[in-house]
Motif scaffolding. Structure first.
Motif, PDB file in Angstrom:
ATOM      1  N   ASP A 233       0.839  -1.196   0.000  1.00 50.42           N
ATOM      2  CA  ASP A 233       0.000   0.000   0.000  1.00 50.42           C
ATOM      3  C   ASP A 233       0.872   1.243   0.000  1.00 50.42           C
ATOM      4  OD1 ASP A 233      -2.635   1.108  -0.042  1.00 50.42           O
ATOM      5  OD2 ASP A 233      -2.372   1.721   2.037  1.00 50.42           O
ATOM      6  N   HIS A 235       0.485   5.709   0.525  1.00 44.38           N
ATOM      7  CA  HIS A 235      -0.305   6.924   0.766  1.00 44.38           C
ATOM      8  C   HIS A 235       0.627   8.122   0.708  1.00 44.38           C
ATOM      9  CE1 HIS A 235      -4.289   5.397   1.754  1.00 44.38           C
ATOM     10  NE2 HIS A 235      -3.682   4.394   2.384  1.00 44.38           N
ATOM     11  N   SER A 260      -9.756   6.675   4.831  1.00 42.13           N
ATOM     12  CA  SER A 260      -9.804   6.342   6.261  1.00 42.13           C
ATOM     13  C   SER A 260      -8.703   7.147   6.955  1.00 42.13           C
ATOM     14  CB  SER A 260      -9.596   4.843   6.456  1.00 42.13           C
ATOM     15  OG  SER A 260      -8.319   4.456   5.968  1.00 42.13           O
ATOM     16  N   HIS A 267      -3.102  -1.168   6.307  1.00 42.82           N
ATOM     17  CA  HIS A 267      -3.736  -1.497   5.029  1.00 42.82           C
ATOM     18  C   HIS A 267      -2.987  -2.624   4.323  1.00 42.82           C
ATOM     19  CE1 HIS A 267      -5.817   2.707   4.633  1.00 42.82           C
ATOM     20  NE2 HIS A 267      -6.127   2.050   5.745  1.00 42.82           N
ATOM     21  N   THR A 270      -3.641  -5.869   6.240  1.00 44.14           N
ATOM     22  CA  THR A 270      -5.001  -6.353   5.998  1.00 44.14           C
ATOM     23  C   THR A 270      -5.079  -7.095   4.676  1.00 44.14           C
ATOM     24  OG1 THR A 270      -5.974  -4.559   7.301  1.00 44.14           O
ATOM     25  CG2 THR A 270      -7.415  -5.675   5.734  1.00 44.14           C
ATOM     26  N   ASP A 271      -4.491  -6.509   3.628  1.00 47.06           N
ATOM     27  CA  ASP A 271      -4.495  -7.169   2.316  1.00 47.06           C
ATOM     28  C   ASP A 271      -3.723  -8.483   2.346  1.00 47.06           C
ATOM     29  OD1 ASP A 271      -6.167  -5.742   0.725  1.00 47.06           O
ATOM     30  OD2 ASP A 271      -4.624  -4.515  -0.208  1.00 47.06           O
ATOM     31  N   ILE A 282      -8.814  -5.184   0.524  1.00 46.58           N
ATOM     32  CA  ILE A 282      -9.434  -4.271   1.479  1.00 46.58           C
ATOM     33  C   ILE A 282     -10.525  -3.429   0.823  1.00 46.58           C
ATOM     34  CG2 ILE A 282      -7.725  -2.422   1.129  1.00 46.58           C
ATOM     35  CD1 ILE A 282      -7.796  -1.950   4.156  1.00 46.58           C
ATOM     36  N   SER A 298      -8.070   2.353  10.940  1.00 51.31           N
ATOM     37  CA  SER A 298      -7.798   1.181  10.128  1.00 51.31           C
ATOM     38  C   SER A 298      -7.706  -0.107  10.923  1.00 51.31           C
ATOM     39  CB  SER A 298      -6.506   1.399   9.326  1.00 51.31           C
ATOM     40  OG  SER A 298      -6.662   2.468   8.421  1.00 51.31           O
ATOM     41  N   PHE A 301     -10.345  -2.507   9.959  1.00 49.47           N
ATOM     42  CA  PHE A 301     -10.131  -3.317   8.758  1.00 49.47           C
ATOM     43  C   PHE A 301      -9.303  -4.561   9.093  1.00 49.47           C
ATOM     44  CE2 PHE A 301      -9.868   1.107   6.577  1.00 49.47           C
ATOM     45  CZ  PHE A 301     -11.203   1.321   6.828  1.00 49.47           C
TER      46      PHE A 301
END
Length: 383
Positions: A233, A235, A260, A267, A270-271, A282, A298, A301
């Protein structure tokens, strides 16, 4: 709504099974039989929603079996399985799904491959039946004696989920009300629908008797398997006073931009967990278009991904997260991050690794435009 809805038929009394407790609520490897079936569909990305059809006397048992799973509210069934399916189909009218999968509650070994083959075939057919070829020699008997040998050519054993275009199967079930047909494919055939065949799975057995449940328990008591998933991920930075990383707010002169809280570490992890159980990503479970998740923490998640593992009867073996950035400095916060991940996932901190690295001032992370994260997760699942 459109998409695909799974209808799990769980209103039966299981008279052939015996006893006071319906077979779908018996224990199988620490979870109710129904729990295994519901979880198989709730964790399949191609299935948009899951609804159970239950006996009204079983609501408390159902709530135990369904706890923690993302499901539609159950509906009450009828006097026969055929009535129950019709009631379930009629309850979906407001959702107007394109496709519906009809599944026996007592088939806890249904796998994502079979589900996927049925859904894929519905792109070209209005009714789809998963089957396995008949392998045994068939005999016709009379008065305790063999009177004929039946050819196995073209003979199959029918399984579920049986898949249908929603409108035609609803109409077919309404037209067949009061009749006694053996399965939903027979209802479709009677309505003139052409039923396509796809490969089922030998393990996708139905529990009908106590002996079947004993065999199912032996399958679950096997060694199981380890699966590994990966996640990645990114950002970008935006104005702010701190950056959320692996559940900890790290002091910094910028925040990460996202729908979020933009916790890039959570993230990616989670994936990774979703990937290990083949449950999509996600974005499938928490779409950015859904305003419920705007600014959401998060850890919700990640906890959801862990819940899906548990729903499958599995456990998280270990996780490894690598944060990629020039700033902020992650090292001082790694113990707190590992502790927070252990808390969210409910696993021992010794099974968690959090690392950090830079790209030697190369690329967008080197220019301090954002942060990237990659993660791996290993999950044990029963066979």
């Amino acid at each position: 709504m459109g998409g695909t809805v799974a209808l799990v038929v769980a209103a039966g009394r299981g008279r052939r099974f015996g006893g006071d407790l319906p077979k779908q609520y018996h224990d199988l490897a620490g979870r109710m039989v129904l729990r295994h079936t519901l979880a198989a569909f709730a964790t399949t990305p191609q299935v948009n929603a899951v609804r159970a059809v239950i006996h009204p006397d079983d609501r408390q048992l159902y709530d135990i079996a369904a706890a923690g799973l993302k499901l539609l509210e159950p509906v009450d069934g009828g006097a026969s399985r055929q009535d129950s399916v019709r009631f379930g189909l009629e309850s979906l009218e407001d959702l107007a799904p394109e496709r519906v999968l009809i599944q026996d509650a007592a088939r806890p070994f249904v796998d994502a491959g079979t589900i996927g083959r049925v859904i894929a075939a519905l792109a070209e057919h209005e009714a789809v039946l998963p089957v396995v070829p008949v392998a045994d020699t068939l005999k016709r008997g009379e008065n305790g004696l063999v009177v004929d040998t039946v050819s196995r050519d073209g003979l199959f054993r029918a399984q579920t989920p049986q898949g249908f275009r929603y409108g035609p199967i609803l109409a077919a079930h309404r037209a067949a009300a009061g009749q006694e047909l053996t399965d939903d494919a027979a209802v479709a055939e009677r309505a003139g629908m052409r039923v396509a065949l796809v490969a089922g799975a030998e393990d996708n057995v139905k529990i009908t008797t106590a002996a079947d449940l004993d065999r199912a328990r032996r399958l679950f008591e096997g060694p199981g398997e380890i699966r590994t998933g990966s996640g990645y991920d990114v950002h970008r930075f935006t104005q702010g006073d701190g950056t959320w990383l692996c559940g900890i707010k790290v002091p910094h002169d910028a925040a990460l931009l996202g729908h979020s809280d933009a916790d890039v570490g959570l993230h990616a992890l989670t994936d990774a967990i979703l990937g290990a159980i083949a449950a999509g990503d996600i974005g499938h479970h928490f779409p950015p278009s859904d305003q419920r998740w705007k600014g959401a923490p998060s850890d919700l998640f990640l906890a959801h991904a862990a819940t899906l593992v548990a729903a499958r009867g599995g456990r998280i073996v270990n996780v490894d997260v690598t944060l990629i950035c020039e700033r902020p400095k992650v090292g001082p916060f790694r113990p707190a991050m590992a502790a927070r991940l252990a808390e969210i996932l409910r696993i021992d901190q010794g099974r968690i690794s959090v690392k950090a690295t830079t790209t030697e001032e190369l690329g967008f992370t080197g220019r301090r435009e954002g942060i990237a994260a990659q993660a791996t997760a290993s999950v044990w699942l029963p066979r």
